[in-house]
Design an enzyme around this catalytic site. Structure first.
Site, PDB file in Angstrom:
ATOM      1  N   TYR A  33       0.771  -1.007  -0.025  1.00 33.68           N
ATOM      2  CA  TYR A  33      -0.191  -0.033  -0.030  1.00 33.68           C
ATOM      3  C   TYR A  33       0.874   1.173   0.191  1.00 33.68           C
ATOM      4  CZ  TYR A  33       0.655   1.254   4.886  1.00 33.68           C
ATOM      5  OH  TYR A  33       1.244   1.493   6.179  1.00 33.68           O
ATOM      6  N   ARG A  52       7.613   4.249  -4.811  1.00 33.94           N
ATOM      7  CA  ARG A  52       7.861   3.188  -3.878  1.00 33.94           C
ATOM      8  C   ARG A  52       6.926   2.162  -3.808  1.00 33.94           C
ATOM      9  NH1 ARG A  52       7.516   5.713   2.102  1.00 33.94           N
ATOM     10  NH2 ARG A  52       5.542   5.869   1.614  1.00 33.94           N
ATOM     11  N   ARG A  99      -7.618 -20.592  -1.460  1.00 30.85           N
ATOM     12  CA  ARG A  99      -6.590 -20.302  -0.457  1.00 30.85           C
ATOM     13  C   ARG A  99      -5.575 -21.366  -0.714  1.00 30.85           C
ATOM     14  NH1 ARG A  99      -4.332 -20.717   4.609  1.00 30.85           N
ATOM     15  NH2 ARG A  99      -4.513 -18.958   5.645  1.00 30.85           N
ATOM     16  N   HIS A 101      -1.076 -21.455   0.264  1.00 26.09           N
ATOM     17  CA  HIS A 101       0.180 -20.843   0.454  1.00 26.09           C
ATOM     18  C   HIS A 101       0.750 -20.540  -0.634  1.00 26.09           C
ATOM     19  CE1 HIS A 101      -0.871 -21.688   4.587  1.00 26.09           C
ATOM     20  NE2 HIS A 101       0.221 -20.893   5.063  1.00 26.09           N
ATOM     21  N   LYS A 146       6.279  -1.868   1.740  1.00 25.92           N
ATOM     22  CA  LYS A 146       5.192  -1.075   2.476  1.00 25.92           C
ATOM     23  C   LYS A 146       4.096  -2.008   2.333  1.00 25.92           C
ATOM     24  CE  LYS A 146       3.050   3.612   3.138  1.00 25.92           C
ATOM     25  NZ  LYS A 146       3.329   3.416   4.797  1.00 25.92           N
ATOM     26  N   GLU A 179      12.451   3.023  14.074  1.00 26.17           N
ATOM     27  CA  GLU A 179      11.200   4.053  13.593  1.00 26.17           C
ATOM     28  C   GLU A 179       9.922   4.003  14.239  1.00 26.17           C
ATOM     29  OE1 GLU A 179       9.907   3.234   9.459  1.00 26.17           O
ATOM     30  OE2 GLU A 179       9.729   0.925   9.994  1.00 26.17           O
ATOM     31  N   LEU A 203      11.131   1.863   6.545  1.00 30.77           N
ATOM     32  CA  LEU A 203      10.395   1.996   5.697  1.00 30.77           C
ATOM     33  C   LEU A 203      11.384   3.470   4.977  1.00 30.77           C
ATOM     34  CD1 LEU A 203       7.892   1.501   3.739  1.00 30.77           C
ATOM     35  CD2 LEU A 203       6.813   3.581   4.577  1.00 30.77           C
TER      36      LEU A 203
HETATM   37  N1  PDD Z   1       2.909   5.379   6.941  1.00 25.32           N
HETATM   38  N2  PDD Z   1       7.430   4.269   8.617  1.00 25.32           N
HETATM   39  C1  PDD Z   1       6.461   3.655   8.648  1.00 25.32           C
HETATM   40  C2  PDD Z   1       6.509   2.106   9.291  1.00 25.32           C
HETATM   41  C3  PDD Z   1       5.280   4.044   7.949  1.00 25.32           C
HETATM   42  O1  PDD Z   1       4.083   3.330   8.134  1.00 25.32           O
HETATM   43  C4  PDD Z   1       5.308   5.349   7.551  1.00 25.32           C
HETATM   44  C5  PDD Z   1       4.142   5.876   6.856  1.00 25.32           C
HETATM   45  C6  PDD Z   1       6.427   6.004   7.582  1.00 25.32           C
HETATM   46  C7  PDD Z   1       6.763   7.301   6.952  1.00 25.32           C
HETATM   47  O2  PDD Z   1       6.739   7.420   5.580  1.00 25.32           O
HETATM   48  P1  PDD Z   1       5.994   8.597   4.739  1.00 25.32           P
HETATM   49  O3  PDD Z   1       7.046   9.659   4.895  1.00 25.32           O
HETATM   50  O4  PDD Z   1       6.287   8.073   3.159  1.00 25.32           O
HETATM   51  O5  PDD Z   1       4.607   8.734   4.797  1.00 25.32           O
HETATM   52  C8  PDD Z   1       7.494   5.273   8.034  1.00 25.32           C
HETATM   53  C9  PDD Z   1       1.826   5.830   6.341  1.00 25.32           C
HETATM   54  C10 PDD Z   1       1.577   7.310   6.695  1.00 25.32           C
HETATM   55  C11 PDD Z   1       0.679   4.938   6.555  1.00 25.32           C
HETATM   56  O6  PDD Z   1       0.841   3.768   7.195  1.00 25.32           O
HETATM   57  O7  PDD Z   1      -0.510   5.430   6.910  1.00 25.32           O
END
Ligand code: PDD
Length: 284
Positions: A33, A52, A99, A101, A146, A179, A203
């Site tokens: 996502y 990304r 379903r 794996h 992501k 983070e 991320l």
């Molecule tokens: N999340 N680290 C993680 C684990 C994140 O889920 C996000 C962003 C970031 C920051 O990334 P960016 O600057 O590209 O938004 C860092 C989004 C906002 C979400 O999950 O809604």
């Protein structure tokens, strides 16, 4: 104005949108996502987000989707909803199949999106700073993609709220600060800013990259290197970066005040730089 969903080419009110139960995103968390936000109708760093997204899909060997298809959907959702400050979740699952794996070959990826007004960080928190706890990082080994597998992030966030804090910071077995649950993290020590380097453990945040570039233009000394919880507790300032989060100072971590326990000048300066540029449409 309506909150809308897009499901494989069709736009509808969010409450009407459905996915099949055999979607691999639902069954296995087999989906990726992005979250993009607009300022006065203009999308912040849209192509960087789509780069990304495509990278996440490539890394997990999803079939490709033309970027133009996603851009048209974003344009249609924006026009139909009309929010000047909107957030769009773009979620792509590998596809729908009985379903198993093992991955069924040749199933087309499923695209869903939702558009809503952005839920802003409360003014009080922006001005006075936020608080956090640290938690053990129990996430998988590819946090640089992501994916929709956000259970560890979700539990950590709830853990923070249950402890009367605003967010949680992931820390590795060795005490390395990674983070936030949906944000990257910077510390400021003297004149030096530091953030975790790009590895599989975090991320590659788009806001993180914008902040690194802003620091360089503003002649602030910033480095990407590992640091531990002692450096976090001992920093003069700490801030989180992310879409919507923008630049959010943390004034207390694990019940220890950061610096003098107030929002510091560097965080404030970087927030102002970023916010002004975003509002002016200079970060599209
Ligand atoms: N999340 N680290 C993680 C684990 C994140 O889920 C996000 C962003 C970031 C920051 O990334 P960016 O600057 O590209 O938004 C860092 C989004 C906002 C979400 O999950 O809604």
């Amino acid at each position: 104005m309506p909150e809308l969903a897009y499901v494989n080419g069709t736009i509808m009110p969010i409450e009407q949108a459905m996915v099949p139960i055999e979607d691999r995103g639902y069954q296995f968390g087999d989906g990726v996502y992005e979250f993009v936000a607009s300022y006065q109708g203009r999308w912040f760093m849209l192509d960087a987000h789509l780069d990304r997204l495509e990278r996440s899909m490539r890394e997990l060997a999803f079939d490709t989707i033309p970027r133009s298809e996603i851009k048209v959907a974003i344009r249609d959702l924006s026009e139909r909803s009309g929010y000047p400050r909107a957030g769009i979740y773009i979620q792509i699952s590998r596809g729908v199949a009985p379903r198993n794996h093992a991955i069924t070959p040749d199933i087309p990826p499923q695209i869903i999106m939702t558009i809503r007004p952005v839920k802003e960080i409360p003014e009080e928190m922006r001005n006075n700073g936020a608080t956090a706890i640290t938690v053990h990082d129990t996430r998988w080994g590819r946090c640089d993609t992501k994916t929709v597998q956000l259970l560890a992030n979700s539990l950590a966030k709830q853990n923070a709220l249950d402890s009367d804090c605003d967010d949680a910071i992931f820390v590795s077995d060795q005490g390395i600060v990674r983070e936030g649950t949906s944000s990257n993290l910077f510390i400021v020590t003297g004149d030096q800013l530091t953030t975790h380097p790009l590895t599989n453990s975090i991320l590659p945040g788009i806001t993180r990259k914008v902040v690194l570039d802003l620091c360089k233009t503003a002649n602030l000394d910033v480095k990407e290197s590992f640091f531990k919880t002692e450096a976090l507790y001992g920093a003069d300032e700490v801030f989180l970066t992310g879409t919507v989060t923008e630049v959010l100072p943390l004034v207390c971590v694990d019940q220890k005040p950061i610096g003098n326990g107030k929002v510091g000048p560097v965080s404030r300066r970087i927030y102002t730089l970023l916010h002004k540029k975003a509002m002016a449409g200079e970060l599209e």
